[in-house]
Structures are given as structure tokens and as C-alpha cells.
Design an enzyme around this catalytic site. Structure first.
Site, PDB file in Angstrom:
ATOM      1  N   TYR A  92       0.609   7.833 -12.435  1.00 23.89           N
ATOM      2  CA  TYR A  92       1.394   6.869 -12.536  1.00 23.89           C
ATOM      3  C   TYR A  92       2.402   6.784 -13.726  1.00 23.89           C
ATOM      4  O   TYR A  92       1.821   7.020 -14.846  1.00 23.89           O
ATOM      5  CB  TYR A  92       0.740   5.571 -12.168  1.00 23.89           C
ATOM      6  N   ASP A 136       1.431  -0.957  -4.400  1.00 30.29           N
ATOM      7  CA  ASP A 136       1.730  -2.422  -4.072  1.00 30.29           C
ATOM      8  C   ASP A 136       3.153  -2.598  -3.669  1.00 30.29           C
ATOM      9  O   ASP A 136       4.045  -1.667  -4.255  1.00 30.29           O
ATOM     10  CB  ASP A 136       1.703  -3.154  -5.414  1.00 30.29           C
TER      11      ASP A 136
END
Lengths: 214, 214
Positions: B80, B22
Site C-alpha cells: 500500500y 475502505d
């Protein structure tokens, strides 16, 4: 900080920092003093200042000092760190705080050059301000030079530093490291008292005020 | 990268990254693949790309792969990391990579909640994209949660993550930590397959793609 302290206390407050840093220079731990008539808890002031200041200012601690304490006038030692990424490219997450200059450096030559800078000297040759009437004599207590993971770190501790002095010292030492200058040139540069004989002024990016001692 | 590779090789090159992140999400080690007809040395490509790309992109390494290798299709595991400064204020030098959210968290409750997310599940409730026709089933291999020096770190390893999934997982776990949600709510949230039952989507600031494994 002054606006925030005024809204907190109702007093017109003047902040005195330990010194100015050039535009673009970072400070890990800048110190500043102020006088307040209003009796306020240090922890409360700290919390409120951290709330109202932006994310680029953080109050680490607030301590009560002697009435005549002044952050600049009472500073005994300051430590600045200049960091250079000498590898192929600087870490993207550190790029705002490390100067990227891919090169090979001779650390031993830099350490030798640094040894000539230790002690009390007139550092006029390492100052950008040409027409200063104030003394340009300063004492450097230590210069620590390391190279680790392609990061060249130069740490300077002294009783004070002139305008651009750490950036010029760093540039000069870097040029000794790359062979553009010789370690033995340092004494003549100091003695010349002429800025144009010293090395380049490195960018503000890599410079950080690390600590101030009282 | 494509422009640089084209100027280097003369070929129209298409870059395939391991996936999209994103806007605002950082990547410590994104992986990407491309096909080149021209025979060029990996180290040469790396050096040239590092020269022509801005300071916010750094090529860490380039390796030759099998002809059919594809950075997205062959990715086996991704990790992540979401970081939150839970103290009074985030470190100014980390503020672009750490989300500042002063709060007290119950790490043990977060770890319990995380345990319900491990393994293969339909993570539709943790996906912002409502009308996806693709499978929302993913496997999470590990969620590691630590709190050190006022930094809350959540590290997720899985075979892939849906749109906003790590940010919603992090927000949900944070809300368990602060007591807004209960660890035992997780199973019902997963089963509901409804985004509105999961926690908040945390800002992109704190999220970093740490590694991709093949």
C-alpha cells in the site's frame, strides 16, 4: 479569485485571464492579471488565495508586472495538449484528463497532415463559431505528435486559437491517423473555410492548456 | 464484474478479491479470482470486461490459475502507498489521490519510527475494529518513506493489513514527522494494544493498494 482578492485588499478587483477555455477543458498553467492599488507582497497574496480557493484551483506563482500588462492582450504564444488513450481502455486515474478512444493510428500520416497546418492560415474551417466578425487568421508555430504507452499526445503551440480550434484540429488529425481522412485533404479543408469539411470536435476531457508565454 | 462475467458465460460467478479496501481507497492493481466452467480465452474475457465496465474499472490482465487458487487466501504480500502533499497545496490533477496536508516533516524521525514497526507484531493498537476475535498479528516487511517535490510517500509492504491499519500507521508516522509524537513512542504504542494511543487515521484519499503478490 476576484472575491478572494477583494476580501484581501478591500478593492474591487477584475481578473483578466489569458483567454477562456471551453467548459471541461483543463489548465495546467493558466495566466491571469489584475491591478491592485494596495501594496501587498506577492507571496502573501499567493498563500491567501491558495487557502481560500477550492482544491481545483492552485496558484503556482504570482509576479509583479508592468502597469499596462494584460494577460490576454500581451500573450505571445499558447501551448495546448490533447491526449488520447488509444489502447483498450484509459488509465482509471487519468480518465478525467485523457480521452479514451481505442484505435490504431498512423503517426506518420498525422505528422504529414500536421505539417500542412503550420504557419499563418485562416483557420475558419477549424472554428465552431460561425458568425464571428473577428479575424480567424492564426499562426501555428508547432504541432508535436507522439505515441507512447498507448497515449497519443498532440501538442499545439500558436499565437492564439479560435473557439474549439484545438479540439477540431485534434479530431481532424486523429481521423487522418485512423485513415478516415487523408493527410493531403488538409490543404483543401483549410482553403474551404467551411467547418463542415474539417474533422470531428473531440471532447473537452482530453484538452489541457499547458502554458502561456509573454 | 460478476454481472458481466455471468452475461459472458451464462454461469453464476463469484469474484474473490485479494481483500477489501475502505471506501475511498484507490487500487492501482487489485487482484481477484473466479471459477468458470465455460472455456473462454483470457484475452477475450479481458476485452469484454473492459467494454462493459465503467471508466473507473480497468482490467489490466487475466491469467489462468491453479484450480484451488483464491485471490485472498493465497495472497503472500501486499503493498500500500500513502501519499501526502506537504507543500502549500496539492496538485489539482492529483487531488483525488493525494492527501493535502501542508506541513514540514522530519523524514529521519519518521524512518526511525518506521523501523520499530518492521517485523511480526500484534498491531491491535493500529486497528479501528475494536472487537475482532481474529488475530491482529501481522508482519511488515518494509516501510519506505520518501519526500520528493513536496510529496511525502509512505510505502508499506506486509503479509496483510488490519482494518484502517495503513491509514493509522501513516497518521502515526506523519505525527512523528511533525513532532507531535516521538519515534521512540512507537514501541510503547504497539505494546499498549490500544487504538487510542496510536496517531490519527488519515483520510482514504491518499491511500492506494499498489500491488498484491502470490
Amino acid at each position: 479569485l476576484e472575491t478572494a482578492l477583494r476580501s484581501l485588499s478591500g478593492e474591487a478587483v477584475e481578473i483578466n485571464a489569458s483567454g477562456r477555455t471551453d467548459a471541461g477543458v483543463h489548465a495546467m498553467a493558466q495566466c491571469a492579471s489584475f491591478h491592485l492599488e494596495t501594496e501587498l507582497d506577492c507571496e502573501l497574496i499567493k498563500a491567501r488565495l491558495n487557502e481560500v480557493t477550492g482544491r481545483d484551483i492552485r496558484i503556482l506563482s504570482i509576479e509583479r508586472a508592468e502597469p499596462r500588462f494584460h494577460a490576454r492582450l500581451n500573450a505571445k504564444r499558447k501551448t495546448y495538449v490533447y491526449r488520447i488513450a488509444v489502447g483498450d481502455k484509459a488509465d482509471v486515474f487519468e480518465r478525467r484528463f485523457v480521452y479514451g478512444y481505442p484505435c490504431r493510428v498512423d503517426i506518420q500520416a498525422m505528422k504529414t497532415a500536421a505539417s500542412f497546418l503550420l504557419g499563418e492560415h485562416d483557420f475558419k474551417a477549424f472554428c465552431s463559431n460561425k458568425r464571428t466578425k473577428k479575424s480567424t487568421v492564426r499562426t501555428i508555430y508547432g504541432i508535436d505528435i507522439t505515441l507512447e504507452n498507448d497515449t497519443l499526445t498532440m501538442r499545439f503551440t500558436g499565437n492564439g486559437f479560435l473557439y474549439n480550434m484545438v479540439r477540431i484540429l485534434s479530431g481532424t488529425l486523429l481521423q487522418v491517423g485512423t485513415g478516415e481522412l487523408k493527410a493531403s485533404d488538409i490543404t483543401a479543408i483549410l482553403g474551404s473555410m467551411d467547418r463542415k469539411n474539417a474533422g470531428v470536435t473531440l471532447p473537452s476531457t482530453g484538452l489541457m492548456l499547458e502554458s502561456v508565454e509573454y
